[in-house]
Scaffold this motif. Structure first.
Motif: not given
Length: 107
Positions: A3-8, A19-30, A87-92
């Motif tokens: 669970r990631i909190t993105y603050i504008e 999901p694990n294996g994605m990046t924090v950037m992909e989580g934001a994009r998706d 993009c450099q932070l892999k989710v786990s």
């Protein structure tokens, strides 16, 4: 899954499960999180996915490599300790609870 909190920049919070294996950037994009543009698609070839990591997370993340350091030179108002490219932070599971704040703009 983490669970990631993105603050504008304006303070609006978005809490999403990534999901694990994605990046924090992909989580934001998706999840259509505004403020992370990711122009290069995650190739660490720009700085448009720049964020400030919450202070309590700085030491919990893997260190920046040379390529990320170089790209952060082009980011808007980088912070020497807290700035990261998502993009450099892999989710786990270890990133569960991560909080990141977007800068005023991406360049």
């Amino acid at each position: 899954m983490a669970r990631i909190t993105y603050i504008e920049h304006n303070g609006t919070e978005h809490v999403v499960e990534v999901p694990n294996g994605m990046t924090v950037m992909e989580g934001a994009r998706d999840n259509n999180i505004p403020g992370i543009e990711a122009d290069c698609g995650g190739a660490c070839a720009c700085s448009t996915c720049h964020v400030y990591v919450a202070p309590e997370w700085v030491d919990k993340l893997p260190p920046r490599d040379d390529m990320e350091e170089d790209m952060l030179d082009f980011a808007y108002e980088p912070d020497p300790e807290r700035s990261r490219l998502t993009c450099q932070l892999k989710v786990s599971d270890a990133l569960d609870g991560l909080v990141v704040t977007m800068p005023e703009k991406q360049i």
